[in-house]
Design an enzyme around this catalytic site. Structure first.
Site, PDB file in Angstrom:
ATOM      1  CB  CYS A  43      13.520   8.275   7.642  1.00 52.96           C
ATOM      2  SG  CYS A  43      14.390   7.241   6.475  1.00 52.96           S
TER       3      CYS A  43
ATOM      4  CD  GLU B 296      10.822  12.171  11.272  1.00 52.67           C
ATOM      5  OE1 GLU B 296       9.756  11.621  11.592  1.00 52.67           O
ATOM      6  OE2 GLU B 296      11.715  11.588  10.630  1.00 52.67           O
TER       7      GLU B 296
ATOM      8  CD  GLU C 147      13.111   4.049   8.426  1.00 53.77           C
ATOM      9  OE1 GLU C 147      12.942   4.854   9.377  1.00 53.77           O
ATOM     10  OE2 GLU C 147      13.235   4.401   7.260  1.00 53.77           O
TER      11      GLU C 147
ATOM     12  CE  LYS D 224      -1.831   2.825   2.934  1.00 51.52           C
ATOM     13  NZ  LYS D 224      -1.941   4.069   2.143  1.00 51.52           N
TER      14      LYS D 224
HETATM   15  P1  NAP Z   1       2.090   8.057   8.238  1.00 47.50           P
HETATM   16  O1  NAP Z   1       0.742   8.517   8.601  1.00 47.50           O
HETATM   17  O2  NAP Z   1       2.820   7.198   9.192  1.00 47.50           O
HETATM   18  O3  NAP Z   1       1.934   7.331   6.807  1.00 47.50           O
HETATM   19  C1  NAP Z   1       2.816   6.353   6.300  1.00 47.50           C
HETATM   20  C2  NAP Z   1       2.013   5.268   5.593  1.00 47.50           C
HETATM   21  O4  NAP Z   1       1.142   4.634   6.527  1.00 47.50           O
HETATM   22  C3  NAP Z   1       1.097   5.780   4.486  1.00 47.50           C
HETATM   23  O5  NAP Z   1       1.004   4.805   3.482  1.00 47.50           O
HETATM   24  C4  NAP Z   1      -0.222   5.927   5.209  1.00 47.50           C
HETATM   25  O6  NAP Z   1      -1.334   5.916   4.361  1.00 47.50           O
HETATM   26  C5  NAP Z   1      -0.203   4.705   6.085  1.00 47.50           C
HETATM   27  N1  NAP Z   1      -1.075   4.793   7.257  1.00 47.50           N
HETATM   28  C6  NAP Z   1      -1.578   5.914   7.858  1.00 47.50           C
HETATM   29  N2  NAP Z   1      -2.327   5.567   8.917  1.00 47.50           N
HETATM   30  C7  NAP Z   1      -2.315   4.220   8.988  1.00 47.50           C
HETATM   31  C8  NAP Z   1      -2.929   3.260   9.859  1.00 47.50           C
HETATM   32  N3  NAP Z   1      -3.664   3.646  10.904  1.00 47.50           N
HETATM   33  N4  NAP Z   1      -2.700   1.946   9.644  1.00 47.50           N
HETATM   34  C9  NAP Z   1      -1.928   1.553   8.617  1.00 47.50           C
HETATM   35  N5  NAP Z   1      -1.348   2.400   7.746  1.00 47.50           N
HETATM   36  C10 NAP Z   1      -1.534   3.717   7.928  1.00 47.50           C
HETATM   37  O7  NAP Z   1       3.012   9.263   7.895  1.00 47.50           O
HETATM   38  P2  NAP Z   1       2.539  10.696   7.315  1.00 47.50           P
HETATM   39  O8  NAP Z   1       1.260  11.121   7.936  1.00 47.50           O
HETATM   40  O9  NAP Z   1       2.573  10.613   5.860  1.00 47.50           O
HETATM   41  O10 NAP Z   1       3.717  11.611   7.806  1.00 47.50           O
HETATM   42  C11 NAP Z   1       3.718  12.053   9.142  1.00 47.50           C
HETATM   43  C12 NAP Z   1       5.119  12.148   9.657  1.00 47.50           C
HETATM   44  O11 NAP Z   1       5.707  10.837   9.667  1.00 47.50           O
HETATM   45  C13 NAP Z   1       6.080  12.953   8.808  1.00 47.50           C
HETATM   46  O12 NAP Z   1       5.976  14.329   8.997  1.00 47.50           O
HETATM   47  C14 NAP Z   1       7.390  12.399   9.283  1.00 47.50           C
HETATM   48  O13 NAP Z   1       7.740  12.977  10.504  1.00 47.50           O
HETATM   49  C15 NAP Z   1       7.095  10.938   9.492  1.00 47.50           C
HETATM   50  N6  NAP Z   1       7.510  10.159   8.292  1.00 47.50           N
HETATM   51  C16 NAP Z   1       8.580   9.353   8.402  1.00 47.50           C
HETATM   52  C17 NAP Z   1       9.022   8.669   7.280  1.00 47.50           C
HETATM   53  C18 NAP Z   1      10.200   7.772   7.324  1.00 47.50           C
HETATM   54  O14 NAP Z   1      10.886   7.618   6.317  1.00 47.50           O
HETATM   55  N7  NAP Z   1      10.452   7.098   8.437  1.00 47.50           N
HETATM   56  C19 NAP Z   1       8.376   8.798   6.064  1.00 47.50           C
HETATM   57  C20 NAP Z   1       7.262   9.630   6.002  1.00 47.50           C
HETATM   58  C21 NAP Z   1       6.829  10.285   7.121  1.00 47.50           C
HETATM   59  P3  NAP Z   1      -2.002   7.336   3.906  1.00 47.50           P
HETATM   60  O15 NAP Z   1      -1.007   7.991   3.046  1.00 47.50           O
HETATM   61  O16 NAP Z   1      -3.189   6.902   3.158  1.00 47.50           O
HETATM   62  O17 NAP Z   1      -2.278   8.082   5.165  1.00 47.50           O
END
Ligand code: NAP
Ligand code: MG
Length: 496
Positions: free
Chosen positions: A304, A400, A270, A195
């Site tokens: 990240c 972050e 991660e 996904k």
């Molecule tokens: P996120 O909510 O953790 O999203 C990452 C992935 O998880 C997306 O595919 C998202 O789908 C999915 N997801 C969201 N809620 C979920 C749930 N309850 N169960 C299963 N999957 C779920 O991250 P974000 O909102 O895009 O970003 C928020 C913050 O996360 C960023 O500002 C950053 O600090 C951190 N981040 C870290 C990394 C890394 O490389 N470690 C990468 C991106 C973001 P949807 O897109 O449909 O919500």
């Protein structure tokens, strides 16, 4: 000069027309709520795709499971699977420009980064992982048990594919992070349902097509679109999923871990970091400034492992900040497709708002902000911000931000600096800058991070395990560790 989707190559335009939704069992699924995919450089529509829901997630898992159960992939000989994965790498390379343009249009990043990192690193990564299909191994064990009298045993361990893998990935490196999960899983003999993030579904759909062209049987690698709260949740809690592999936020990672444990699925997380760069008094300042710009601003800081808090010896602090500010001041903002653009848009308006809010709050808390911030231009731009003389307790030094915000904090004493570096819930990566070998050798074991770089930052390689300590996650990607993490270890004991 226009840099919108009409400026993209003909294969990209054809793909944007052809892609209609999830890609399951070798075909697109056009049914479902329509969702626009945006170009972050304009906010305009790039494509419209049908979103999946819980029922489609269930179907995708069932078809992935069917491909595992009938052994259409795992029973191919290791050499055949290796050859198919090498062909997959060749196809990614051959379609590299097309994939890079898709990534740039959808994610916003510079086309140079898309070519060199998202595509270039990925090709090397897929080739590296392809090699492990033929090199998985168990081991023989010596048995001591003496019963029944005269009995003899032959015992060994066997590595077998875990089964159905659900991969959930973020929007910062959509294609590359997907491959970090999909390819080691395929190398181990697993079948995968992926996904992507809702903002960035395009490049992985093209990858799924290329996997079939390479010879990966239909149904072995599927892409299901849809929101994290519906489709992501469903994948994590699905009883037929044997492993969930996730990259994203700590909050969602925790939910996924809880859901996986309910049905004893393996999971790896991660979860990003608040990665420090520690610049000692004897550091080479040119190298350190170059490393800070690269480590802090790659992909506009949406990395990240990005460096985002800089502990700089007080004797170097002012000069370090001055050089950073000079380097970023006046950088040209423009679409990622513009080869001259130095500041490219963030992925979404939501991310832009979140980063600008961090900057506003830092200013309100009295931080000394030199350059950068909002860009008066359509598209989701934030130009790089340098904060000097910051306090370790400030929000921008602790959370972050996931954007181009460099927070610099002076220190006087190395022990004090190590304490500040380790005073964080997160521990993905860190870098140490010094010309002293003995300082490097003494300090690296004391830094609480999954990766510690010395005189470099954000230097990843397919061979070197990558994954966080503390709240930055569980499990390692890259190296043989990554492939083994998609296997189950079975012990076999034969009496004779
Ligand atoms: P996120 O909510 O953790 O999203 C990452 C992935 O998880 C997306 O595919 C998202 O789908 C999915 N997801 C969201 N809620 C979920 C749930 N309850 N169960 C299963 N999957 C779920 O991250 P974000 O909102 O895009 O970003 C928020 C913050 O996360 C960023 O500002 C950053 O600090 C951190 N981040 C870290 C990394 C890394 O490389 N470690 C990468 C991106 C973001 P949807 O897109 O449909 O919500
Ligand atoms: Mg989210």
């Amino acid at each position: 000069m226009s840099y919108d989707k009409m400026s993209a190559s003909e294969p990209v335009q054809a793909f944007l027309e052809r892609a209609t939704g999830s890609f399951i069992d070798g075909r697109f699924r056009a049914q479902g709520n329509a969702r626009d995919v945006l170009d972050p450089a304009t906010g305009g529509r790039l494509a419209t795709l049908a979103e999946g829901d819980g029922a489609l997630a269930d179907e995708a898992v069932a078809l992935t499971k069917a491909s595992f159960d009938d052994r259409r992939w795992r029973d191919l000989s290791p050499a055949v699977r290796e050859r198919i994965l090498l062909r997959f790498a060749d196809l990614i390379e051959r379609h590299g420009e097309e994939l890079a343009q898709i990534e740039t249009l959808n994610q916003g990043k510079s086309i140079h980064i898309a070519r060199a990192v998202d595509v270039g690193f990925s090709v090397d990564f897929v080739r590296y992982m392809a090699g492990w299909t033929t090199k998985l191994e168990g081991s023989t064990r010596e048995m001591s048990i003496g019963m029944p009298e005269g009995a003899q045993f032959n015992a060994y361990t066997l590595r077998q594919p875990l089964g159905v893998v659900a991969a959930i990935v973020p929007w910062n490196f959509p294609l590359m992070i997907a491959l970090w999960k999909v390819v080691p899983a395929l190398a181990a003999g697993c079948s995968v349902v992926l996904k992507p993030a809702s903002e960035t579904p395009l490049s992985v759909l093209r990858l799924a097509e290329l996997a079939i062209e390479a010879g990966v049987p239909r149904g072995v690698f599927n892409v299901v679109l849809g929101s994290g709260s519906v489709v992501g949740t469903r994948l994590a809690e699905h009883p037929d999923v044997h492993k969930v592999t996730f990259t994203g936020s700590t909050a969602v990672g925790k939910q996924i871990g809880h859901a996986a444990v309910e049905h004893m699925a393996h999971f790896s997380l991660e979860l990003g970091g608040k990665n420090p760069m520690l610049v000692l008094e004897d550091a080479d300042l040119d190298k350190a400034v170059g490393g800070a710009l690269m480590g802090g601003l790659l992909n506009q800081g949406q990395v990240c492992a990005a460096a985002s808090r800089f502990y700089v010896h007080r004797s170097l602090h002012d000069e370090f900040c001055r050089r950073l500010a000079e380097a970023v001041d006046g950088m040209a903002a423009g679409p990622g497709m513009d080869p001259q653009a130095q500041v490219t848009p963030l992925v979404s308006q939501r991310q832009q708002r979140s980063v600008l809010d961090y900057i506003d709050r830092a200013r309100a808390q009295g931080a000394d902000i030199h350059v950068g911030g909002a860009v008066p231009k359509e598209g989701f731009y934030v130009s790089p911000v340098v904060i000097s003389g910051a306090d370790h307790g400030m929000e921008v030094a602790r959370e972050e931000v996931f954007g181009p915000v460099l927070t610099v904090i002076p220190f006087d004493d190395v022990e004090e600096a190590i304490a500040l570096v380790n005073d964080s819930d997160l521990g993905l990566a860190a870098s140490l800058w010094t010309e002293s070998l003995s300082q490097a050798m003494r300090l690296t074991p004391r830094i609480e991070a999954g990766t510690v770089w010395v005189n470099t930052h954000v230097t990843l390689d397919a061979s070197l395990p990558f994954g966080g300590f503390k709240m930055s996650g569980l499990g390692k990607e890259f190296g043989p560790e990554a492939v083994n993490a998609y296997t189950e270890l079975k012990s076999v004991c034969i009496a004779y």
